[in-house]
Design an enzyme around this catalytic site. Sequence first.
Site, PDB file in Angstrom:
ATOM      1  N   ASP A 263      24.177 -29.721  36.724  1.00 30.87           N
ATOM      2  CA  ASP A 263      22.982 -28.500  36.747  1.00 30.87           C
ATOM      3  C   ASP A 263      21.053 -29.169  37.563  1.00 30.87           C
ATOM      4  O   ASP A 263      21.509 -29.959  36.292  1.00 30.87           O
ATOM      5  CB  ASP A 263      23.192 -26.904  36.054  1.00 30.87           C
ATOM      6  CG  ASP A 263      22.535 -25.972  36.713  1.00 30.87           C
ATOM      7  OD1 ASP A 263      21.687 -25.900  37.409  1.00 30.87           O
ATOM      8  OD2 ASP A 263      23.239 -24.861  36.097  1.00 30.87           O
TER       9      ASP A 263
ATOM     10  N   ARG B  61      27.929 -12.919  38.868  1.00 27.39           N
ATOM     11  CA  ARG B  61      28.219 -13.856  39.762  1.00 27.39           C
ATOM     12  C   ARG B  61      29.248 -13.850  39.420  1.00 27.39           C
ATOM     13  O   ARG B  61      30.114 -14.376  40.497  1.00 27.39           O
ATOM     14  CB  ARG B  61      27.182 -14.639  39.559  1.00 27.39           C
ATOM     15  CG  ARG B  61      25.930 -14.797  39.918  1.00 27.39           C
ATOM     16  CD  ARG B  61      25.150 -15.463  39.297  1.00 27.39           C
ATOM     17  NE  ARG B  61      25.186 -16.893  39.957  1.00 27.39           N
ATOM     18  CZ  ARG B  61      24.577 -17.891  39.236  1.00 27.39           C
ATOM     19  NH1 ARG B  61      23.715 -17.819  37.938  1.00 27.39           N
ATOM     20  NH2 ARG B  61      24.721 -19.446  39.883  1.00 27.39           N
TER      21      ARG B  61
ATOM     22  N   HIS C  80      30.044 -23.702  37.126  1.00 27.92           N
ATOM     23  CA  HIS C  80      29.250 -25.027  35.958  1.00 27.92           C
ATOM     24  C   HIS C  80      30.705 -25.445  35.118  1.00 27.92           C
ATOM     25  O   HIS C  80      30.934 -24.686  34.179  1.00 27.92           O
ATOM     26  CB  HIS C  80      28.357 -24.104  35.426  1.00 27.92           C
ATOM     27  CG  HIS C  80      27.586 -23.390  36.311  1.00 27.92           C
ATOM     28  ND1 HIS C  80      27.761 -22.138  36.575  1.00 27.92           N
ATOM     29  CD2 HIS C  80      26.109 -23.793  36.908  1.00 27.92           C
ATOM     30  CE1 HIS C  80      26.350 -21.681  37.304  1.00 27.92           C
ATOM     31  NE2 HIS C  80      26.165 -22.384  37.867  1.00 27.92           N
TER      32      HIS C  80
ATOM     33  N   HIS D 100      18.945 -21.694  31.557  1.00 24.49           N
ATOM     34  CA  HIS D 100      17.442 -22.079  32.116  1.00 24.49           C
ATOM     35  C   HIS D 100      16.405 -22.511  31.199  1.00 24.49           C
ATOM     36  O   HIS D 100      15.064 -22.772  31.325  1.00 24.49           O
ATOM     37  CB  HIS D 100      17.289 -21.182  32.973  1.00 24.49           C
ATOM     38  CG  HIS D 100      17.618 -21.115  34.180  1.00 24.49           C
ATOM     39  ND1 HIS D 100      18.919 -19.936  34.589  1.00 24.49           N
ATOM     40  CD2 HIS D 100      17.644 -22.108  36.163  1.00 24.49           C
ATOM     41  CE1 HIS D 100      19.671 -20.763  35.883  1.00 24.49           C
ATOM     42  NE2 HIS D 100      18.549 -21.273  36.414  1.00 24.49           N
TER      43      HIS D 100
END
Length: 338
Positions: free
Chosen positions: A255, A142, A173, A185
Site C-alpha cells: 500500500d 467499501r 489489502h 493513512h
Amino acid sequence: MSESKAFISGCKGLTVTAEEKAFFAGERPWGFILFGRNIGEPDQIADLVASLRDSIGNPDAPVLIDQEGGRVQRIKPPIVQQYPNGAAIGEIYRRNREQGLRAAWLMSRLHAFDLMRLGVTVDCLPVLDVPIEGSSDVIGNRAYGYDPKTVAEIGAAAAEGLKAGGMLPVMKHMPGHGRAFVDSHHKLPVVDVSFDELAKSDFVPFVAMNNELMAMSAHIVFTAIDPENPATTSAKVVREVIRGHIGFDGLLMSDDVSMNALAGDIEQRARGIVAAGLDMVLHCHGIMDEMLQVARVVPVLAGDALRRVKAVEAGFTKPDGADEAVLREEFNGMFAIS
C-alpha cells in the site's frame, strides 16, 4: 530498453513536468498510478497516461487507479458515472446471490470500458477485507460484507469483470484490513487475535483468490504473527501468511509508502518493504523528494519479482467485445440509476 525498478509512482498534477520526465526516464518505475489530482477531463487524462508511458519508453507500462465506486472513485462524473460502493453490491447479493454476483461483474466490466479508453489498465479492486463491528470506516462500506464467503464470491466476480474488459485487478489489502480500529493513512492499526481466528475469516477471501496476479499489502500489525512489524514490512507475514498460508505467488505491492502507519522516513520505509520480500513499492503522492528516496533504495527487478512482473505483463488479454450500452442499461436498472 533499460530494466525497470521495483516501484510504482504517481505524479503531481494534470501533466508530466520536465522534472518528472527526467526522473522517470532515469529511474524507470515499472508503472504509474493516478489520483484525483491528476484528473481533469478525458483528453487530458489520456494525454497524461501517454506522457507517463513515453517518459520510460514503454507504451505498455501498467497504469493503475483506485476506481472502486462509492467514496473511492478517482474519476468522477461527468467523465464517468458515479458507481455504488461495495456494500451496495453486497446488499443485492444478500437478497439474491446470482444478481449480486452479476452486479459485481457488471460494475467491473463498466469500469473497464471507462478506464481502458483513457489508457488505464489496472484497477485496484476488489476490496477483499472483511470488516468487524466497530472497526474503522477506512474500509467500512467499501467492503462487500461482513462474512468471508460473501466477500470472496463478490470479489471473484468483480475481478472477472475487469479481466473480461482487458484490465487486471489488484486484490487489497492482503492479508486483511477489516479488523483495523484506526485508519492506516494516519496511525498504525494493531490486530490482536489468534492466527486461527484470522485464518477462519480475514484470510479466507485471499485464499479463495490466490491465483490472481496482483495484490496490495495491508499496513497492519498482526500480533499473533509479528508483533513488531506491519504486514507491509514483515518478512514473517509475507513468508508465512501471504506466500505460505494464503498461497499467493503473484506480484505483491505495498500500500502507499507515504501512509503514516509506517515508521521512519520514506527511504527507511521503502527499505523495509523491499527487505520484507514485497515485489513492488507503491508511492502515490507525486512529491519529488519522496520519489527520489524510494528510487534510491528499490532494486532493479530481478529473480522472483521479475518472474511475477512478466506474468502480469503476459496476463493482459483483449476485451471480450461486449456491448457497453446494453451492459450499462442492465447495471443501472439494478440500482435504478437514470
